[in-house]
Write a protein that holds these residues in place. Structure first.
Motif, PDB file in Angstrom:
ATOM      1  N   ILE A  54       0.837  -1.203   0.000  1.00  0.00           N
ATOM      2  CA  ILE A  54       0.000   0.000   0.000  1.00  0.00           C
ATOM      3  C   ILE A  54       0.870   1.251   0.000  1.00  0.00           C
ATOM      4  N   LEU A  55       1.865   1.283   0.882  1.00  0.00           N
ATOM      5  CA  LEU A  55       2.748   2.447   0.970  1.00  0.00           C
ATOM      6  C   LEU A  55       3.510   2.674  -0.331  1.00  0.00           C
ATOM      7  N   MET A  56       3.886   1.602  -0.996  1.00  0.00           N
ATOM      8  CA  MET A  56       4.704   1.698  -2.196  1.00  0.00           C
ATOM      9  C   MET A  56       3.891   2.112  -3.422  1.00  0.00           C
ATOM     10  N   GLU A  57       2.655   1.631  -3.531  1.00  0.00           N
ATOM     11  CA  GLU A  57       1.863   1.869  -4.737  1.00  0.00           C
ATOM     12  C   GLU A  57       0.980   3.115  -4.649  1.00  0.00           C
ATOM     13  N   ALA A  58       0.553   3.484  -3.446  1.00  0.00           N
ATOM     14  CA  ALA A  58      -0.369   4.607  -3.290  1.00  0.00           C
ATOM     15  C   ALA A  58       0.166   5.929  -3.847  1.00  0.00           C
ATOM     16  N   PRO A  59       1.465   6.239  -3.707  1.00  0.00           N
ATOM     17  CA  PRO A  59       1.938   7.536  -4.226  1.00  0.00           C
ATOM     18  C   PRO A  59       1.694   7.746  -5.715  1.00  0.00           C
ATOM     19  N   ALA A  60       1.753   6.694  -6.525  1.00  0.00           N
ATOM     20  CA  ALA A  60       1.485   6.849  -7.960  1.00  0.00           C
ATOM     21  C   ALA A  60       0.034   7.254  -8.183  1.00  0.00           C
ATOM     22  N   TRP A  61      -0.871   6.615  -7.473  1.00  0.00           N
ATOM     23  CA  TRP A  61      -2.300   6.933  -7.575  1.00  0.00           C
ATOM     24  C   TRP A  61      -2.560   8.370  -7.131  1.00  0.00           C
ATOM     25  N   LEU A  62      -1.980   8.749  -5.988  1.00  0.00           N
ATOM     26  CA  LEU A  62      -2.200  10.085  -5.439  1.00  0.00           C
ATOM     27  C   LEU A  62      -1.556  11.160  -6.304  1.00  0.00           C
ATOM     28  N   ALA A  63      -0.336  10.903  -6.784  1.00  0.00           N
ATOM     29  CA  ALA A  63       0.353  11.889  -7.626  1.00  0.00           C
ATOM     30  C   ALA A  63      -0.418  12.145  -8.910  1.00  0.00           C
ATOM     31  N   MET A  64      -0.929  11.088  -9.529  1.00  0.00           N
ATOM     32  CA  MET A  64      -1.714  11.276 -10.747  1.00  0.00           C
ATOM     33  C   MET A  64      -2.972  12.078 -10.451  1.00  0.00           C
ATOM     34  N   LEU A  65      -3.631  11.789  -9.349  1.00  0.00           N
ATOM     35  CA  LEU A  65      -4.841  12.524  -8.981  1.00  0.00           C
ATOM     36  C   LEU A  65      -4.538  14.013  -8.814  1.00  0.00           C
ATOM     37  N   LEU A  66      -3.449  14.340  -8.139  1.00  0.00           N
ATOM     38  CA  LEU A  66      -3.092  15.740  -7.914  1.00  0.00           C
ATOM     39  C   LEU A  66      -2.721  16.436  -9.224  1.00  0.00           C
ATOM     40  N   LEU A  67      -1.985  15.739 -10.082  1.00  0.00           N
ATOM     41  CA  LEU A  67      -1.629  16.315 -11.383  1.00  0.00           C
ATOM     42  C   LEU A  67      -2.875  16.582 -12.211  1.00  0.00           C
ATOM     43  N   TRP A  68      -3.858  15.729 -12.071  1.00  0.00           N
ATOM     44  CA  TRP A  68      -5.126  15.864 -12.782  1.00  0.00           C
ATOM     45  C   TRP A  68      -5.932  17.041 -12.223  1.00  0.00           C
ATOM     46  N   ILE A  69      -6.081  17.085 -10.885  1.00  0.00           N
ATOM     47  CA  ILE A  69      -6.900  18.110 -10.248  1.00  0.00           C
ATOM     48  C   ILE A  69      -6.347  19.514 -10.501  1.00  0.00           C
ATOM     49  N   PHE A  70      -5.028  19.658 -10.358  1.00  0.00           N
ATOM     50  CA  PHE A  70      -4.413  20.979 -10.491  1.00  0.00           C
ATOM     51  C   PHE A  70      -3.931  21.239 -11.924  1.00  0.00           C
ATOM     52  N   SER A  71      -4.822  20.970 -12.848  1.00  0.00           N
ATOM     53  CA  SER A  71      -4.517  21.183 -14.258  1.00  0.00           C
ATOM     54  C   SER A  71      -5.673  21.885 -14.939  1.00  0.00           C
ATOM     55  N   GLN A  72      -5.352  22.762 -15.834  1.00  0.00           N
ATOM     56  CA  GLN A  72      -6.392  23.433 -16.610  1.00  0.00           C
ATOM     57  C   GLN A  72      -7.020  22.484 -17.632  1.00  0.00           C
ATOM     58  N   ARG A  73      -6.392  21.333 -17.821  1.00  0.00           N
ATOM     59  CA  ARG A  73      -6.907  20.355 -18.773  1.00  0.00           C
ATOM     60  C   ARG A  73      -7.704  19.241 -18.089  1.00  0.00           C
ATOM     61  N   GLY A  74      -7.941  19.397 -16.807  1.00  0.00           N
ATOM     62  CA  GLY A  74      -8.560  18.320 -16.038  1.00  0.00           C
ATOM     63  C   GLY A  74      -9.911  17.879 -16.548  1.00  0.00           C
ATOM     64  N   SER A  75     -10.633  18.775 -17.223  1.00  0.00           N
ATOM     65  CA  SER A  75     -11.968  18.430 -17.714  1.00  0.00           C
ATOM     66  C   SER A  75     -11.956  17.943 -19.159  1.00  0.00           C
ATOM     67  N   GLU A  76     -10.773  17.929 -19.782  1.00  0.00           N
ATOM     68  CA  GLU A  76     -10.692  17.451 -21.165  1.00  0.00           C
ATOM     69  C   GLU A  76     -10.854  15.934 -21.206  1.00  0.00           C
ATOM     70  N   VAL A  77     -11.621  15.461 -22.151  1.00  0.00           N
ATOM     71  CA  VAL A  77     -12.046  14.058 -22.148  1.00  0.00           C
ATOM     72  C   VAL A  77     -10.878  13.089 -22.329  1.00  0.00           C
ATOM     73  N   ALA A  78     -10.067  13.269 -23.359  1.00  0.00           N
ATOM     74  CA  ALA A  78      -9.022  12.291 -23.668  1.00  0.00           C
ATOM     75  C   ALA A  78      -7.971  12.190 -22.557  1.00  0.00           C
ATOM     76  N   PRO A  79      -7.406  13.309 -22.070  1.00  0.00           N
ATOM     77  CA  PRO A  79      -6.465  13.188 -20.948  1.00  0.00           C
ATOM     78  C   PRO A  79      -7.105  12.544 -19.726  1.00  0.00           C
ATOM     79  N   ALA A  80      -8.383  12.872 -19.464  1.00  0.00           N
ATOM     80  CA  ALA A  80      -9.067  12.288 -18.312  1.00  0.00           C
ATOM     81  C   ALA A  80      -9.202  10.774 -18.451  1.00  0.00           C
TER      82      ALA A  80
END
Length: 259
Positions: A54-80
């Motif tokens: 859990i400790l090893m794999e969770a950062p990838a999930w969380l980092a992707m979520l943060l990169l997605w949330i704090f992006s002006q492209r977050g609502s674009e369909v293909a990147p999402a």
């Protein structure tokens, strides 16, 4: 300080990671990471396997979520969609796989820390590209109908299926309380020593295709560099434990009929 999402910084990280992958591939032929079947106390303090994964794999999930949330492209369909495919893998690896583990195995904290670093940088290479660095207008909704996206997605989910099934095969080898090792004989284990690793490698090759990106390619290269030497070590371990019984099966390390 230069923006971490500038093209120069991004490509610098990606090319550095590709170069490091070559070094890691060579080094792991001489040093075997001490976790799982190859557990070694010399790697230092440990925690339970379930918490470790859990400790090893969770950062990838969380980092992707943060990169997605704090992006002006977050609502674009293909990147999402492509970000969601990435997170689907890590949802399974973080919130499902650890709770299916049996036994009371241990994982060294040193391995966990290296895994956290690796997974976070990989999330940056993928998420940074999808949501921040890729040229504006590259990933329009029409991207989801391109041959590379369709073919890559099929490859990705094929690999994911192989990975999950192979993990199931390994878990099914032992009855409760049994700690012996057995030769896996179902699924991709008919062809390679590490069917689960083959599945994961196929996944990230598919992801490189569906994103058609250098970051995706770097992730696939890293997956091979990390898992191929380990598959070789597991193959040698089986030879040492089972001798001719295993050797006559004629399995490859990681890629059927090739390697």
């Amino acid at each position: 300080m230069e923006d971490i999402f500038s093209t120069s910084v991004y490509y610098g990280v990606v090319w550095t990671m590709i170069g490091l992958a070559v070094i890691v591939f060579l080094a792991l032929h001489f040093v075997t990471a001490g976790y799982g079947m190859m557990y070694d106390r010399r790697w230092g303090p440990t925690v339970g396997n379930r918490l470790g994964w859990i400790l090893m794999e969770a950062p990838a999930w969380l980092a992707m979520l943060l990169l997605w949330i704090f992006s002006q492209r977050g609502s674009e369909v293909a990147p999402a969609v492509m970000g969601g495919v990435f997170m689907l893998h890590y949802t399974q690896r973080t919130f499902v796989f650890p709770f299916l583990l049996k036994g009371k195995g241990k994982m060294p904290l040193s391995i966990i820390l290296m895994g956290i670093t690796f997974n976070t940088v990989n999330a940056y290479m993928i998420g940074g590209w999808l949501f921040h660095v890729a040229p504006a207008g590259l990933y329009t909704p029409e991207w989801l109908t391109t041959p590379q996206f369709i073919i890559g997605t099929v490859i990705f989910f094929t690999g994911m299926g192989i990975n999950i099934h192979s993990d199931h095969v390994i878990r099914s080898l032992r009855r409760p309380g049994d700690t012996r090792h057995y030769i896996p004989r179902r699924g991709m284990y008919r062809y390679v020593a590490s069917g689960n690793y083959f599945g994961e490698f196929v996944e990230w090759c598919g992801y490189a295709v569906l994103t058609w990106s250098l970051g995706g390619l770097a992730f696939a290269i890293w997956t091979f560099a990390n898992l191929a030497p380990r598959a070789r070590s597991i193959h040698k371990r089986y030879i040492g434990e089972f001798g001719e019984e295993y050797a006559r099966l004629g399995r490859k390390y990681l890629i059927p009929f090739i390697y």
